[in-house]
Design a protein around this motif. Structure first.
Motif, PDB file in Angstrom:
ATOM      1  N   TYR A  60       0.836  -1.205   0.000  1.00 33.70           N
ATOM      2  CA  TYR A  60       0.000   0.000   0.000  1.00 33.70           C
ATOM      3  C   TYR A  60       0.872   1.258   0.000  1.00 33.70           C
ATOM      4  O   TYR A  60       0.543   2.247  -0.669  1.00 33.70           O
ATOM      5  N   ALA A  61       1.970   1.226   0.730  1.00 30.03           N
ATOM      6  CA  ALA A  61       2.885   2.373   0.738  1.00 30.03           C
ATOM      7  C   ALA A  61       3.493   2.583  -0.650  1.00 30.03           C
ATOM      8  O   ALA A  61       3.611   3.721  -1.123  1.00 30.03           O
ATOM      9  N   VAL A  62       3.864   1.498  -1.318  1.00 31.10           N
ATOM     10  CA  VAL A  62       4.412   1.605  -2.674  1.00 31.10           C
ATOM     11  C   VAL A  62       3.339   2.133  -3.627  1.00 31.10           C
ATOM     12  O   VAL A  62       3.603   2.998  -4.468  1.00 31.10           O
ATOM     13  N   TRP A  63       2.118   1.637  -3.498  1.00 26.58           N
ATOM     14  CA  TRP A  63       1.017   2.108  -4.337  1.00 26.58           C
ATOM     15  C   TRP A  63       0.767   3.599  -4.107  1.00 26.58           C
ATOM     16  O   TRP A  63       0.550   4.357  -5.048  1.00 26.58           O
ATOM     17  N   GLY A  64       0.801   4.027  -2.855  1.00 25.88           N
ATOM     18  CA  GLY A  64       0.590   5.442  -2.546  1.00 25.88           C
ATOM     19  C   GLY A  64       1.665   6.329  -3.152  1.00 25.88           C
ATOM     20  O   GLY A  64       1.375   7.409  -3.681  1.00 25.88           O
ATOM     21  N   ASN A  65       2.915   5.887  -3.078  1.00 26.05           N
ATOM     22  CA  ASN A  65       4.001   6.652  -3.704  1.00 26.05           C
ATOM     23  C   ASN A  65       3.824   6.737  -5.212  1.00 26.05           C
ATOM     24  O   ASN A  65       4.019   7.799  -5.812  1.00 26.05           O
ATOM     25  N   SER A  66       3.451   5.631  -5.825  1.00 27.00           N
ATOM     26  CA  SER A  66       3.244   5.627  -7.273  1.00 27.00           C
ATOM     27  C   SER A  66       2.082   6.531  -7.658  1.00 27.00           C
ATOM     28  O   SER A  66       2.149   7.272  -8.630  1.00 27.00           O
ATOM     29  N   ARG A  67       1.028   6.448  -6.902  1.00 24.98           N
ATOM     30  CA  ARG A  67      -0.164   7.261  -7.180  1.00 24.98           C
ATOM     31  C   ARG A  67       0.170   8.750  -7.058  1.00 24.98           C
ATOM     32  O   ARG A  67      -0.257   9.559  -7.864  1.00 24.98           O
ATOM     33  N   TYR A  68       0.926   9.111  -6.021  1.00 22.38           N
ATOM     34  CA  TYR A  68       1.300  10.511  -5.839  1.00 22.38           C
ATOM     35  C   TYR A  68       2.222  10.981  -6.959  1.00 22.38           C
ATOM     36  O   TYR A  68       2.099  12.110  -7.436  1.00 22.38           O
ATOM     37  N   SER A  69       3.138  10.132  -7.376  1.00 27.24           N
ATOM     38  CA  SER A  69       4.058  10.508  -8.454  1.00 27.24           C
ATOM     39  C   SER A  69       3.328  10.715  -9.771  1.00 27.24           C
ATOM     40  O   SER A  69       3.663  11.610 -10.538  1.00 27.24           O
ATOM     41  N   LEU A  70       2.343   9.874 -10.041  1.00 27.77           N
ATOM     42  CA  LEU A  70       1.613   9.952 -11.314  1.00 27.77           C
ATOM     43  C   LEU A  70       0.412  10.895 -11.268  1.00 27.77           C
ATOM     44  O   LEU A  70      -0.309  11.008 -12.243  1.00 27.77           O
ATOM     45  N   ARG A  71       0.200  11.577 -10.168  1.00 28.19           N
ATOM     46  CA  ARG A  71      -0.951  12.461 -10.029  1.00 28.19           C
ATOM     47  C   ARG A  71      -1.039  13.527 -11.113  1.00 28.19           C
ATOM     48  O   ARG A  71      -2.128  13.790 -11.625  1.00 28.19           O
ATOM     49  N   PRO A  72       0.054  14.160 -11.534  1.00 30.37           N
ATOM     50  CA  PRO A  72      -0.069  15.169 -12.594  1.00 30.37           C
ATOM     51  C   PRO A  72      -0.576  14.598 -13.915  1.00 30.37           C
ATOM     52  O   PRO A  72      -1.212  15.298 -14.694  1.00 30.37           O
ATOM     53  N   VAL A  73      -0.310  13.330 -14.164  1.00 30.85           N
ATOM     54  CA  VAL A  73      -0.728  12.715 -15.421  1.00 30.85           C
ATOM     55  C   VAL A  73      -2.150  12.174 -15.317  1.00 30.85           C
ATOM     56  O   VAL A  73      -2.943  12.299 -16.238  1.00 30.85           O
ATOM     57  N   LEU A  74      -2.456  11.565 -14.176  1.00 32.07           N
ATOM     58  CA  LEU A  74      -3.760  10.932 -14.028  1.00 32.07           C
ATOM     59  C   LEU A  74      -4.880  11.943 -13.863  1.00 32.07           C
ATOM     60  O   LEU A  74      -5.973  11.757 -14.384  1.00 32.07           O
ATOM     61  N   HIS A  75      -4.623  13.006 -13.116  1.00 29.63           N
ATOM     62  CA  HIS A  75      -5.627  14.034 -12.886  1.00 29.63           C
ATOM     63  C   HIS A  75      -5.006  15.408 -13.117  1.00 29.63           C
ATOM     64  O   HIS A  75      -4.598  16.080 -12.180  1.00 29.63           O
ATOM     65  N   PRO A  76      -4.924  15.844 -14.361  1.00 27.07           N
ATOM     66  CA  PRO A  76      -4.228  17.103 -14.655  1.00 27.07           C
ATOM     67  C   PRO A  76      -4.917  18.321 -14.035  1.00 27.07           C
ATOM     68  O   PRO A  76      -4.271  19.327 -13.797  1.00 27.07           O
ATOM     69  N   ASP A  77      -6.190  18.243 -13.707  1.00 25.84           N
ATOM     70  CA  ASP A  77      -6.885  19.386 -13.118  1.00 25.84           C
ATOM     71  C   ASP A  77      -6.447  19.640 -11.683  1.00 25.84           C
ATOM     72  O   ASP A  77      -6.485  20.762 -11.208  1.00 25.84           O
ATOM     73  N   ASP A  78      -6.026  18.592 -10.959  1.00 26.18           N
ATOM     74  CA  ASP A  78      -5.617  18.742  -9.572  1.00 26.18           C
ATOM     75  C   ASP A  78      -4.300  19.500  -9.438  1.00 26.18           C
ATOM     76  O   ASP A  78      -4.051  20.122  -8.432  1.00 26.18           O
ATOM     77  N   GLY A  79      -3.465  19.461 -10.449  1.00 27.29           N
ATOM     78  CA  GLY A  79      -2.175  20.130 -10.393  1.00 27.29           C
ATOM     79  C   GLY A  79      -2.286  21.634 -10.300  1.00 27.29           C
ATOM     80  O   GLY A  79      -1.497  22.302  -9.664  1.00 27.29           O
ATOM     81  N   ALA A  80      -3.285  22.226 -10.946  1.00 28.35           N
ATOM     82  CA  ALA A  80      -3.461  23.671 -10.911  1.00 28.35           C
ATOM     83  C   ALA A  80      -4.020  24.138  -9.587  1.00 28.35           C
ATOM     84  O   ALA A  80      -3.789  25.255  -9.158  1.00 28.35           O
ATOM     85  N   ALA A  81      -4.745  23.267  -8.875  1.00 29.40           N
ATOM     86  CA  ALA A  81      -5.386  23.664  -7.634  1.00 29.40           C
ATOM     87  C   ALA A  81      -4.420  23.699  -6.465  1.00 29.40           C
ATOM     88  O   ALA A  81      -4.626  24.410  -5.508  1.00 29.40           O
ATOM     89  N   GLY A  82      -3.364  22.910  -6.508  1.00 30.41           N
ATOM     90  CA  GLY A  82      -2.547  22.917  -5.313  1.00 30.41           C
ATOM     91  C   GLY A  82      -1.242  22.348  -5.534  1.00 30.41           C
ATOM     92  O   GLY A  82      -0.366  22.264  -4.876  1.00 30.41           O
TER      93      GLY A  82
END
Length: 82
Positions: A60-82
């Motif tokens: 789960y920790a590895v999944w969380g790190n991967s998810r956080y790293s890929l956040r700009p690609v997976l949800h590009p709208d979230d990057g502008a908010a914060g």
């Protein structure tokens, strides 16, 4: 993970972006590699303990790190908010 959440993306593009983000956020990649390495070592010594108690939280920790790293690609709208 990116291939599942963005099924329209080509595998080559997903690998290229994943490699770029792994290098850019090297500290998260390093933590994930250390966690996976320690899980492998524990699994070779005590497989029941590793699978029964440690696999879920460590993966789960590895999944969380991967998810956080890929956040700009997976949800590009979230990057502008914060």
């Amino acid at each position: 993970m990116a291939g599942v959440e963005r099924p329209d993306a080509r595998l080559r593009d997903v690998l290229k972006v994943s490699l770029y983000l792994a290098v850019r956020r090297w500290y998260l990649t390093l933590v994930s590699l250390v966690v996976l390495g320690s899980l492998t070592l524990i699994f070779t010594e005590q497989p029941g303990f590793a699978v029964g108690l440690l696999a879920a939280p460590l993966l789960y920790a590895v999944w969380g790190n991967s998810r956080y790293s890929l956040r700009p690609v997976l949800h590009p709208d979230d990057g502008a908010a914060g």
